[in-house]
Design a protein around this motif. Structure first.
Motif, PDB file in Angstrom:
ATOM      1  N   SER A 183      28.574  48.195  31.743  1.00  0.00           N
ATOM      2  CA  SER A 183      27.782  47.214  31.003  1.00  0.00           C
ATOM      3  C   SER A 183      27.212  47.802  29.718  1.00  0.00           C
ATOM      4  O   SER A 183      26.392  47.165  29.056  1.00  0.00           O
ATOM      5  N   ARG A 233      31.791  47.185  28.090  1.00  0.00           N
ATOM      6  CA  ARG A 233      31.643  45.830  28.577  1.00  0.00           C
ATOM      7  C   ARG A 233      32.871  45.350  29.339  1.00  0.00           C
ATOM      8  O   ARG A 233      33.361  44.237  29.154  1.00  0.00           O
ATOM      9  N   SER A 234      33.401  46.197  30.212  1.00  0.00           N
ATOM     10  CA  SER A 234      34.607  45.835  30.959  1.00  0.00           C
ATOM     11  C   SER A 234      34.482  46.274  32.410  1.00  0.00           C
ATOM     12  O   SER A 234      33.604  47.059  32.768  1.00  0.00           O
ATOM     13  N   ASP A 260      29.286  37.389  24.595  1.00  0.00           N
ATOM     14  CA  ASP A 260      28.916  38.646  25.242  1.00  0.00           C
ATOM     15  C   ASP A 260      27.686  39.259  24.580  1.00  0.00           C
ATOM     16  O   ASP A 260      26.860  39.885  25.250  1.00  0.00           O
ATOM     17  N   ASP A 261      27.539  39.078  23.265  1.00  0.00           N
ATOM     18  CA  ASP A 261      26.336  39.570  22.602  1.00  0.00           C
ATOM     19  C   ASP A 261      25.094  38.847  23.128  1.00  0.00           C
ATOM     20  O   ASP A 261      24.030  39.458  23.298  1.00  0.00           O
ATOM     21  N   THR A 265      29.111  36.401  19.398  1.00  0.00           N
ATOM     22  CA  THR A 265      29.956  36.282  20.586  1.00  0.00           C
ATOM     23  C   THR A 265      29.100  35.944  21.798  1.00  0.00           C
ATOM     24  O   THR A 265      27.917  36.313  21.845  1.00  0.00           O
ATOM     25  N   LEU A 311      24.778  37.805  26.096  1.00  0.00           N
ATOM     26  CA  LEU A 311      24.555  38.391  27.414  1.00  0.00           C
ATOM     27  C   LEU A 311      23.896  39.761  27.304  1.00  0.00           C
ATOM     28  O   LEU A 311      23.023  40.109  28.109  1.00  0.00           O
TER      29      LEU A 311
END
Length: 644
Positions: A463, A516-517, A358-359, A356, A361
């Motif tokens: 985070s 992560r939101s 996000d991974d 992903t 990141l």
């Protein structure tokens, strides 16, 4: 023979003052000198600088030699301890019996006074036994019998000592056997039984047997956390009571023992006999024996990277698999050497892409703090691909944010000099503990003034890799001014939230923030003229009859961003500890107590327990022990952090 070195350490150490508040990131809280990068015990003949050391050295002079107060040197003798009252004594008077008697009398009187003073100093300084134990275990990491590193037996003896000394928090279990039938032990570090939702992190070492610096990094991480927890340092309290850490110091014990016995310790693989023409090249590379991209006959049987006959063909990889099948690890660090590199999945690919965006990141955020010289999958770090590698399986199969730090300098090779071991351990302690923090709820915040309004928008970002604890959390901010109108904080959908206002402090309750939101709030308060404010967040949950909370604070005020109409330029500040946090402990405690009291939690200062027992359910306070305290310090209002 009884040694004076621990007393000399205690005499010089400022960290054992009752008012001391040393950083948990010092390489050794009892190091020989504040600037020293090692933790080795001093030689008695080293220059003596402090009054305490002058006294202690003089007290020792009859047993070891003569002491020169002017030079601050203790002249060591090769001969045995000098008998009291003899002509050869360094303090002895003339040969006359009356003079000698008077000299001995004065000596006894002075010694008695100095002894009493010294004992009093030791009592004030703290536990002599704790001092001795700390120096003893740290010394073993860079003064071992295997090229300065601890041997297999020495390391296991140290681990067993910790299990006995800290039975409530450190637990040992056998997760498998090596090829030569040595036990493979895993150690869990945690306190309490309410571990179901705790974020878990795995640390391993010696997957490759000739890389002992990884072993000492893991041992130092364990020992330092245990030590801090025994002192009720909030950093360690947070970790031990809010995380579940697992350590496997010896993934490949057979290869390590073989290296100990060899004049050329080059064994990398396990000890399975695979190479008939050269037994020294036998073995299976444990880090090529995992299923992701495993290929038969990729490497020949005598090759350093021989992958085995099939995935998980080796008992060592089977042991790792069994542990990962039982626990839902959020992150893993598999320590290797050498070079300043951080490799991450997918290491088998020539053009690696994670599952992903996000991974991607997440790994970038970690590297931003870790500051390795080289970063990425194997093709970008070591220059070749690695099929069947452990990180690929941890990440691709088990969804663990897994990585392999290559620690230690290039110049040191697989066996760096003893003088560099403590620095390697300390630097990677910081990195490891940052990962431990990220495995849970990791608080970030930003504030943007709303044009034409007395309100501002507050954004709270998690985070981390886990949601905040409990269904709700409390936020408290200091340094604000309430407007004349409404003083209710609103959520992103406009709903008014329960809000409490007291002078310049405002507190409100929001819902749980997922991993992560982000959560956005409109805060109808005015910032101070400088645009600075301080924020704390309390996660809370109810576990049986006990109530627990975790409070994270910014260690320095957050500066709000100025925004034009309709534009939100969010500068996320990682709520990290900086050098001023020690002086700011009390204000942060007050903010956390205000937030906790607002949601009806019982808040009381955590008392230091007797011995190594733990008081019943102490709260985790927002001071130097909030999760922000174990992150490297931030020097700006952006999300960047200083390198570790």
């Amino acid at each position: 023979m009884w040694s004076l070195e621990p007393l000399l350490q205690l005499a010089d150490s400022p960290t054992h003052s009752s008012s001391s508040s040393s950083s948990p990131f010092s390489s050794s809280s009892l190091s020989w000198s504040p600037s020293s990068s090692t933790s080795s015990w001093p030689q008695i003949c080293s220059p003596i600088s402090s009054p305490n050391r002058l006294l202690v050295a003089w007290w020792e002079q009859e047993r070891r030699g003569s002491f020169d107060a002017a030079s601050g040197q203790l002249a060591c003798k090769d001969s045995p301890a000098i008998s009291r009252g003899t002509k050869s004594s360094s303090i002895g008077g003339d040969a006359g019996s009356r003079s000698s008697c008077r000299t001995r009398s004065r000596r006894r009187s002075t010694r008695a006074a100095c002894s009493a003073w010294l004992i009093h100093s030791l009592v004030l300084a703290g536990s002599f036994r704790a001092v001795l134990c700390q120096e003893a275990w740290e010394n073993k990491l860079d003064h071992g019998s295997f090229k300065h590193f601890p041997t297999y037996e020495e390391a296991n003896a140290l681990l067993d000592q910790w299990v006995v000394r800290y039975p409530n928090v450190l637990h040992k279990e056998e997760i498998g056997k090596s090829f030569q039938n040595r036990p493979i032990h895993a150690f869990s570090l945690l306190h309490g039984t309410d571990t179901k939702d705790r974020p878990s992190v795995l640390f391993t070492a010696l997957m490759h047997a000739r890389e002992p610096a990884g072993l000492t990094v893991v041992l130092y991480l364990m020992g330092h956390l245990l030590e801090l927890y025994s002192k009720r340092e909030p950093l360690a309290v947070y970790i031990v009571e809010r995380r579940q850490l697992w350590f496997i110091p010896f993934v490949n014990p057979d290869g390590y023992v073989a290296n100990e016995k060899s004049q050329h310790p080059e064994q990398r693989k396990n000890m399975r006999p695979t190479c008939n023409k050269n037994t020294h090249k036998s073995g299976v590379d444990i880090n090529r024996n995992f299923p992701i991209a495993w290929k038969p006959h990729k490497f020949p049987e005598c090759d350093e990277e021989y992958q085995g006959t099939e995935p998980f063909s080796e008992p060592e990889t089977q042991a790792l698999r069994s542990l990962c099948d039982r626990y839902n690890f959020k992150a893993a660090m598999n320590f290797h050497t050498y070079g300043s590199m951080l490799t991450h999945p997918y290491n088998h690919a020539t053009h690696s892409k994670l599952d992903t965006p996000d991974d991607e990141l997440i790994y970038q955020e970690l590297q931003h703090v870790f500051q390795f010289q080289s970063f990425g999958p194997a093709i970008r770090t070591v220059g070749y691909t690695t099929p069947g590698e452990s990180d690929d399986w941890f990440y691709g199969e088990k969804h663990i944010i897994s990585m392999s730090p290559e620690v230690g300098p290039e110049s040191g090779g697989f066996f760096p000099p003893a003088s560099s071991i403590a620095g390697i351990d300390s630097q990677n302690f910081k990195r490891a503990v940052h990962l431990v923090g990220k495995a849970g709820f990791q608080l970030n915040a930003a504030a943007v003034a709303l044009a034409g309004s007395s309100s501002f928008e507050l954004t709270i970002l998690n985070s981390g890799l886990s949601p905040s604890i409990g269904g709700q959390f409390a936020v408290v901010m200091g340094g604000l001014t309430a407007p004349a109108g409404s003083s209710k904080v609103k959520s992103a959908d406009g709903a008014e939230l329960e809000t409490s206002v007291s002078e310049t402090v405002v507190a409100f309750v929001g819902n749980q923030i997922e991993r992560r939101s982000k959560a956005h709030f409109e805060v109808p308060f005015q910032l101070s003229g400088s645009g600075l404010f301080t924020i704390c967040a309390v996660e809370f949950e109810h576990v049986g009859p006990s109530e627990k909370q975790v409070c994270q604070c910014s260690s320095s005020p957050i500066r709000s961003s100025k925004a034009e109409v309709g534009y939100r330029n969010l500068h996320f500040l990682s709520l990290n500890k900086d050098e001023s946090v020690e002086a700011a402990v009390q204000p942060l405690q007050e903010l956390c107590h205000a937030a906790a009291a607002f949601v009806g939690l019982k808040v009381a200062p955590a008392a230091k327990p007797p011995g190594h027992s733990r008081p019943a359910d102490p709260p985790i306070h927002a001071n130097s022990g909030s999760p922000s305290s174990f992150l490297p310090s931030s020097s700006s209002s952006s999300s960047s952090s200083s390198s570790s």
